[in-house]
Motif scaffolding. Structure first.
Motif, PDB file in Angstrom:
ATOM      1  N   LYS A 287       1.483  -1.106  -0.377  1.00  0.00           N
ATOM      2  CA  LYS A 287       0.083   0.275  -0.247  1.00  0.00           C
ATOM      3  C   LYS A 287       0.612   1.225  -0.074  1.00  0.00           C
ATOM      4  O   LYS A 287       0.979   1.881  -0.551  1.00  0.00           O
ATOM      5  CB  LYS A 287      -0.866   0.386   0.992  1.00  0.00           C
ATOM      6  N   SER A 288       1.625   1.398   1.181  1.00  0.00           N
ATOM      7  CA  SER A 288       2.865   2.589   1.119  1.00  0.00           C
ATOM      8  C   SER A 288       3.861   2.947  -0.412  1.00  0.00           C
ATOM      9  O   SER A 288       3.636   4.073  -0.753  1.00  0.00           O
ATOM     10  CB  SER A 288       3.907   2.797   1.929  1.00  0.00           C
ATOM     11  N   THR A 289       4.254   1.342  -0.661  1.00  0.00           N
ATOM     12  CA  THR A 289       5.077   1.833  -2.266  1.00  0.00           C
ATOM     13  C   THR A 289       4.285   2.463  -3.592  1.00  0.00           C
ATOM     14  O   THR A 289       4.669   3.224  -3.737  1.00  0.00           O
ATOM     15  CB  THR A 289       5.570   0.489  -2.159  1.00  0.00           C
TER      16      THR A 289
ATOM     17  N   ALA B  58       6.246   7.635   1.879  1.00  0.00           N
ATOM     18  CA  ALA B  58       5.540   6.530   3.281  1.00  0.00           C
ATOM     19  C   ALA B  58       6.893   6.089   3.395  1.00  0.00           C
ATOM     20  O   ALA B  58       7.057   5.344   2.892  1.00  0.00           O
ATOM     21  CB  ALA B  58       4.372   6.618   2.646  1.00  0.00           C
ATOM     22  N   LYS B  59       6.525   5.400   4.450  1.00  0.00           N
ATOM     23  CA  LYS B  59       7.902   4.965   5.125  1.00  0.00           C
ATOM     24  C   LYS B  59       7.118   3.005   4.518  1.00  0.00           C
ATOM     25  O   LYS B  59       6.158   2.732   4.575  1.00  0.00           O
ATOM     26  CB  LYS B  59       7.406   4.333   6.222  1.00  0.00           C
ATOM     27  N   ILE B  60       8.251   2.769   4.224  1.00  0.00           N
ATOM     28  CA  ILE B  60       8.379   1.250   3.797  1.00  0.00           C
ATOM     29  C   ILE B  60       8.709   0.161   4.260  1.00  0.00           C
ATOM     30  O   ILE B  60       9.824   0.648   4.288  1.00  0.00           O
ATOM     31  CB  ILE B  60       8.672   0.978   1.532  1.00  0.00           C
TER      32      ILE B  60
ATOM     33  N   THR C 210       4.632  -1.881   9.109  1.00  0.00           N
ATOM     34  CA  THR C 210       4.810  -0.673   9.285  1.00  0.00           C
ATOM     35  C   THR C 210       4.306   1.227   9.394  1.00  0.00           C
ATOM     36  O   THR C 210       5.142   2.086   9.512  1.00  0.00           O
ATOM     37  CB  THR C 210       6.057  -0.854   7.426  1.00  0.00           C
ATOM     38  N   THR C 211       3.408   0.476   8.934  1.00  0.00           N
ATOM     39  CA  THR C 211       1.928   2.370   8.421  1.00  0.00           C
ATOM     40  C   THR C 211       1.305   2.342  10.116  1.00  0.00           C
ATOM     41  O   THR C 211       0.800   0.917   9.919  1.00  0.00           O
ATOM     42  CB  THR C 211       1.656   2.389   7.102  1.00  0.00           C
ATOM     43  N   ARG C 212       1.610   3.406  10.664  1.00  0.00           N
ATOM     44  CA  ARG C 212       1.204   2.929  12.119  1.00  0.00           C
ATOM     45  C   ARG C 212      -0.251   3.730  12.005  1.00  0.00           C
ATOM     46  O   ARG C 212      -0.863   3.202  13.282  1.00  0.00           O
ATOM     47  CB  ARG C 212       2.213   3.120  13.351  1.00  0.00           C
TER      48      ARG C 212
ATOM     49  N   ILE D  26      -5.254   7.918   0.371  1.00  0.00           N
ATOM     50  CA  ILE D  26      -5.369   7.602   2.105  1.00  0.00           C
ATOM     51  C   ILE D  26      -4.536   6.193   2.388  1.00  0.00           C
ATOM     52  O   ILE D  26      -5.069   5.393   1.852  1.00  0.00           O
ATOM     53  CB  ILE D  26      -6.504   7.492   3.213  1.00  0.00           C
ATOM     54  N   ASP D  27      -3.238   6.208   2.800  1.00  0.00           N
ATOM     55  CA  ASP D  27      -2.951   4.923   2.582  1.00  0.00           C
ATOM     56  C   ASP D  27      -2.929   4.813   4.303  1.00  0.00           C
ATOM     57  O   ASP D  27      -3.564   5.849   5.357  1.00  0.00           O
ATOM     58  CB  ASP D  27      -1.054   5.548   3.455  1.00  0.00           C
ATOM     59  N   SER D  28      -3.009   3.178   4.216  1.00  0.00           N
ATOM     60  CA  SER D  28      -3.567   2.574   5.850  1.00  0.00           C
ATOM     61  C   SER D  28      -3.137   1.785   6.762  1.00  0.00           C
ATOM     62  O   SER D  28      -1.907   0.976   6.117  1.00  0.00           O
ATOM     63  CB  SER D  28      -5.073   2.197   5.639  1.00  0.00           C
TER      64      SER D  28
HETATM   65 MG    MG Z   1       2.361   0.921   5.086  1.00  0.00          MG
END
Ligand code: MG
Ligand code: GTP
Ligand code: ZN
Length: 306
Positions: free
Chosen positions: A189-191, A202-204, A217-219, A233-235
Motif C-alpha cells: 500500500k505504501s509503495t 511513506a515508510k516502506i 510498517t504503517t502505524r 489515504i494510506d492505512s
Molecule cells: Mg504501509
C-alpha cells in the motif's frame, strides 16, 4: 492577535494521540480536540479519521487550532477491531475504497478481499481491487478471481508499484476523488502510494523472511494529495478484516451477485445456507455465483451475523 474569530471548516489528514493534522484552505494546522468529546450531533468519542470534516478555531501564526465540532459524515469505512472489541472508522467521506492484494508475499487471500468489499458495500462506498506485485507473475487462479470481481462491477487493476506497470490507470481512476487504500500488511500500500504521489515518502517495510508477511510498517491512516486533485489515504495493514455485526439479509445484499436471486427465495428470512427453495443456492448450482465467493459469504455469515 492572530486567532481567527470564528471556526473554520477543514479536513482531517491524519491524527496521532489525539493531535490532528487538519487542512484548512491549503494550509495544515496541528489541532487538538476541545475536551474529550465533540459537540457534534453524533457525539463520537475520539473517533475522528482521515477525510472527516471538522470545524476548528485556528491560531494562524502558530499553525495550530482547536477542533470544536465534527461535520456530519457522508459515509465511513468501518471495521470491527477485535482487540478493542469496538468498531473502528478507518476513513470517512470516501468516494472509493481500493483493496490491495499481492500476487505473492503475502499470499493472495480472497476472504480478506471479500470482507473488505462487503464493508464497502455496507457503507455505500464504491470499491475496487488492485492486484499488486505483478512483476512476480500472477497465477491463473488469481487472475480468474480478478475476472470474477470485474464481472461483479468492481474496478480491477493490476500493477507493480516497484516497476511502475499499471500505475497510470490507477492515477486516472483516482483523480478528483477521496480514495482509501486498504489491505494486509506487506501487500504494498505504501509503495503504491509513493508511486502515485511523488514526494509522499511513506515508510516502506521489508517482509518477514520467516512468515513472508509484512511487518505492520504503517502505524496510522494518513491522507496525501493526489498529484492532480483528490486525496489518497494510506492505512495500516490489517491481519484479519472483521466486520461489524449485522443481519443476514444485509450480508447477502452486500454480495451483488446474490441480490437478485435472494429476492426469490421461498422464505423471506432465508440465510441462503441450508433452507429449501433457496434461489441463491440455485444460482450457485447453476454456476451464476462463484463457489469461492459463496464460501466467503458462508464464513462471514457465521462470524458477522445476528
Ligand atoms: Mg504501509
Ligand atoms: N516485487 C514487488 N515488491 C513490492 C511491490 N510493491 C511493494 N513491494 C514490496 O513489499 C514490501 C512491503 O511494502 P509496503 O509498501 O511497506 O507494504 P504495506 O502494504 O504498506 O505494509 P504495511 O504498512 O505493513 O501495512 C516491501 O519490501 C516492498 O518493496 C511490487 O509491486 N513488487
Ligand atoms: Zn436463500
Amino acid at each position: 492577535m492572530s486567532k481567527a474569530a470564528s471556526p473554520q471548516l477543514g479536513i482531517i489528514l491524519h491524527g496521532i494521540n489525539n493531535i490532528f493534522t487538519v487542512r484548512v484552505e491549503n494550509t495544515s494546522y496541528l489541532c487538538r480536540l476541545k475536551g474529550k468529546r465533540l459537540s457534534s450531533e453524533h457525539r463520537r468519542y475520539n473517533a475522528l479519521a482521515p477525510g472527516d470534516r471538522v470545524y476548528c478555531v485556528l491560531d494562524l501564526a502558530q499553525h495550530t487550532g482547536m477542533i470544536t465540532e465534527a461535520a456530519t459524515r457522508n459515509n465511513a469505512f468501518v471495521r470491527w477491531n477485535p482487540k478493542r472489541n469496538a468498531p473502528q472508522t478507518i476513513a470517512a467521506n470516501l468516494d472509493l475504497v481500493l483493496v490491495l492484494a499481492s500476487v505473492d508475499t503475502p499470499p493472495f487471500r480472497p476472504r480478506f478481499l471479500d470482507a473488505v468489499l462487503v464493508a464497502a458495500e455496507h457503507a455505500g462506498i464504491s470499491a475496487g481491487v488492485i492486484l499488486n506485485k505483478f512483476d512476480l507473475g500472477p497465477d491463473e487462479a488469481v487472475l480468474e478471481r480478478m475476472a470474477v470481481y470485474a464481472s461483479l462491477g468492481y474496478q480491477v487493476f493490476g500493477c507493480s508499484a516497484v516497476n511502475g506497470k499499471g500505475i497510470s490507470d490507477i492515477l486516472e481512476a483516482t483523480r478528483d476523488r477521496t480514495v482509501l487504500l486498504v489491505g494486509q500488511s506487506g501487500v504494498g500500500k505504501s509503495t503504491l502510494l509513493n508511486a502515485l504521489v511523488p514526494g509522499a515518502e511513506a515508510k516502506i517495510g521489508d517482509l518477514s523472511a520467516k512468515y513472508n508477511r509484512g511487518r505492520h510498517t504503517t502505524r496510522f491512516a494518513a491522507a496525501f494529495d493526489h498529484p492532480e486533485s483528490g486525496l489518497i489515504i494510506d492505512s495500516p495493514g490489517i491481519r484479519e478484516f472483521s466486520l461489524q455485526l449485522f443481519e443476514a439479509s444485509e450480508l447477502s445484499y452486500a454480495f451483488p451477485e446474490m441480490r437478485e436471486p435472494a429476492t426469490h427465495c421461498r422464505f423471506s428470512t432465508c440465510t441462503h445456507s441450508h433452507e429449501p427453495g433457496c434461489q441463491v443456492r440455485a444460482a450457485l448450482d447453476a454456476g451464476l455465483i462463484h463457489p469461492d465467493r459463496y464460501e466467503s459469504y458462508l464464513r462471514l455469515l457465521d462470524r458477522s451475523c445476528i
